[in-house]
Design an enzyme around this catalytic site. Structure first.
Site, mmCIF file in Angstrom:
data_model
loop_
_atom_site.group_PDB
_atom_site.id
_atom_site.type_symbol
_atom_site.label_atom_id
_atom_site.label_comp_id
_atom_site.label_asym_id
_atom_site.label_seq_id
_atom_site.Cartn_x
_atom_site.Cartn_y
_atom_site.Cartn_z
ATOM 1 N N LYS A 131 0.857 -1.188 0.000
ATOM 2 C CA LYS A 131 0.000 0.000 0.000
ATOM 3 C C LYS A 131 0.881 1.223 0.000
ATOM 4 O O LYS A 131 2.013 1.179 0.486
ATOM 5 C CB LYS A 131 -0.871 0.024 1.263
ATOM 6 C CG LYS A 131 -2.098 0.908 1.145
ATOM 7 C CD LYS A 131 -3.127 0.239 0.275
ATOM 8 C CE LYS A 131 -4.526 0.708 0.494
ATOM 9 N NZ LYS A 131 -5.489 -0.318 0.102
HETATM 10 N N1 GLU Z 1 -7.289 -0.028 -3.209
HETATM 11 C C1 GLU Z 1 -8.017 -1.226 -3.498
HETATM 12 C C2 GLU Z 1 -8.031 -2.134 -2.280
HETATM 13 O O1 GLU Z 1 -7.891 -1.681 -1.183
HETATM 14 C C3 GLU Z 1 -7.541 -1.910 -4.766
HETATM 15 C C4 GLU Z 1 -6.112 -2.347 -4.784
HETATM 16 C C5 GLU Z 1 -5.627 -2.846 -6.135
HETATM 17 O O2 GLU Z 1 -6.412 -2.898 -7.069
HETATM 18 O O3 GLU Z 1 -4.449 -3.155 -6.227
HETATM 19 O O4 GLU Z 1 -8.276 -3.294 -2.374
#
Ligand code: GLU
Length: 446
Positions: A131
């Site tokens: 993240k």
């Molecule tokens: N931000 C989204 C999540 O928390 C998608 C992450 C992604 O597609 O890599 O799952």
């Protein structure tokens, strides 16, 4: 949040000529990182994981903190703090979104990165978890400031990202335009065309049909499946959704199209309530005409105003928190009236609140299952980018639906077999898989 960060945000607000109370956003109770760690440890204990292996799986693999000096439109320089945490790359490249929000700090990103590892593992995607985020309030930034900030962030992350290393995507307050800037900044530096370096891109620059709706579609699908299993007809279901953005917006639209009664919705500007069901098409038309896409100013004749916190405790069948973390806490868990909660946001329920809900017999469909639709379609987009192929919307939807329902079924079965909550069952599957991979890779002495 730290004193330094608060000061930076205050400064940013002042540079942008607005005054905001940053401190009001502080979270109550345990942090997302603490809750994510506790969930992991519960699963590790249940699985009887070796303490060394447990430590491997709990410790983030790699973390990066960067200062991003940006020239603001008025010529002044502001310095923003950016982060990326690769919690695990045992099962594949790190995968996870980039968040722009005043609450972003290293600990929050650590917690969110761990959730991505478990989410990707639960859906059996060939990814680890990561993240990223920038501590900023994007509502105070112009489009050109956002573009410069994104390019600076992408450039700073260059040493640790890549289609086989770590693949970012949208998260809170980032969208396909941000992904396009991110991709372009990376390609400008490397000179290599590599659309799989980031997912959630616009269609015209390597995106995939259905990525925008994917998280909401998955949430809606799981909600409808849960209702079906409880014997509640869709037309009788009353649902409250906190958040009307990239996730909540699609969730509401799909559930309303399917015949459910949406009794309450909210966004950062406020909320709307009607126990007989809101007029969703009319509300969507209103937000389309609002300069920032908000509910603000919606004519009151067919809806009463409601606060985002109050929304969680209305009388209904399903509550869907689809905004930020830490919304269901010890302060309101005892007041929730819905028998089912479907977690569309990441970490919307604190650990203590989760225990209260469980004691009260409320079923919580955990975030790492309910909101996995986004990363599932990111996976399809990544394959598309690596292979130079094109998927149709029908293919995306069909495969997404099947993967979500299969994962849901696996979690339900595990919960029943071991007599545990859906959350613990989801973690048992997810942690078990990563532990197996880790054991194969890191055998003693190797
Ligand atoms: N931000 C989204 C999540 O928390 C998608 C992450 C992604 O597609 O890599 O799952």
């Amino acid at each position: 949040i730290g004193e330094k960060v608060v000061m930076q945000q205050q400064e940013q607000a002042e540079v942008a000529g607005r005054s905001v109370d940053i401190r009001a956003r502080e979270r109550q109770g345990s942090t997302l990182l603490e809750d994510a760690s506790a969930q992991f440890r519960a699963a590790a204990a249940h699985l009887g994981l070796d303490p060394g292996l447990q430590q491997v799986l709990e410790t983030p693999e790699r973390e990066m903190s960067v200062a991003l000096p940006i020239e603001m439109d008025d010529g002044r320089i502001a310095v923003f703090q950016g982060y990326r945490v690769q919690h695990s790359r045992l099962r594949g490249p790190a995968k996870g979104g980039i968040r722009y929000h005043p609450s972003v700090d290293l600990d929050e990103v650590r917690g969110l990165a761990a959730l991505m590892t478990w989410k990707c593992s639960l859906l059996d995607l060939p990814y680890g978890g990561g993240k990223g985020g920038v501590n900023c309030d994007p509502s105070l930034l112009s489009a050109s400031e956002l573009a410069r900030l994104t390019r600076a962030y992408a450039t700073a992350m260059l040493p640790i990202i890549g289609s086989r290393i770590d693949v970012p995507a949208p998260d809170v307050n980032t969208d396909e335009q941000v992904m396009a800037w991110f991709l372009d900044a990376v390609e400008a530096q490397t000179g290599v065309f590599d659309p799989a370096v980031v997912t959630g891109k616009p269609l015209a620059i390597g995106g995939i049909p259905g990525r925008g709706e994917a998280t909401g579609r998955g949430v809606a699908l799981i909600t409808m499946e849960m209702l079906r299993r409880r014997g509640i007809a869709l037309k009788d279901a009353r649902i409250a959704v906190q958040g009307f953005g990239k996730v909540g917006g699609h969730t509401v639209r799909i559930l309303a199209d399917a015949g459910c009664r949406i009794v309450a919705i909210s966004d950062i500007s406020g909320g709307l309530y009607n126990p007989n069901g809101l007029d969703i098409p009319r509300i969507v038309a209103h937000t389309r005409n609002h300069p920032r896409g908000l509910l603000e100013g919606y004519p009151g004749e067919d809806a009463e105003p409601i606060g985002a916190a109050e929304l969680l405790t209305v009388d209904c069948d399903v509550v869907i928190p689809a905004a930020l973390e830490g919304q269901i806490t010890v302060a309101n868990a005892g007041d929730i009236r819905a028998p089912i909660i479907v977690e569309a946001a990441n970490g919307p329920t604190t650990g203590e609140a989760d225990r209260i809900l469980q004691d009260r017999g409320i079923t919580v469909v955990p975030d790492i299952l309910a909101n996995a639709g986004g990363v599932v379609v990111s996976y399809f987009e990544w394959i598309q980018g690596l292979q130079g192929t094109k998927w149709t919307l029908e293919e995306v939807r069909a495969r997404l639906d099947r993967m979500m329902l299969d994962a849901f079924e696996a979690v339900l079965q595990r919960a029943e077999a071991e007599d545990v909550s859906l959350r613990l069952a989801a973690y048992l599957i997810a942690v078990g898989r990563v532990a197996e991979t880790a054991a194969l890779r890191r055998t003693a002495g190797a």
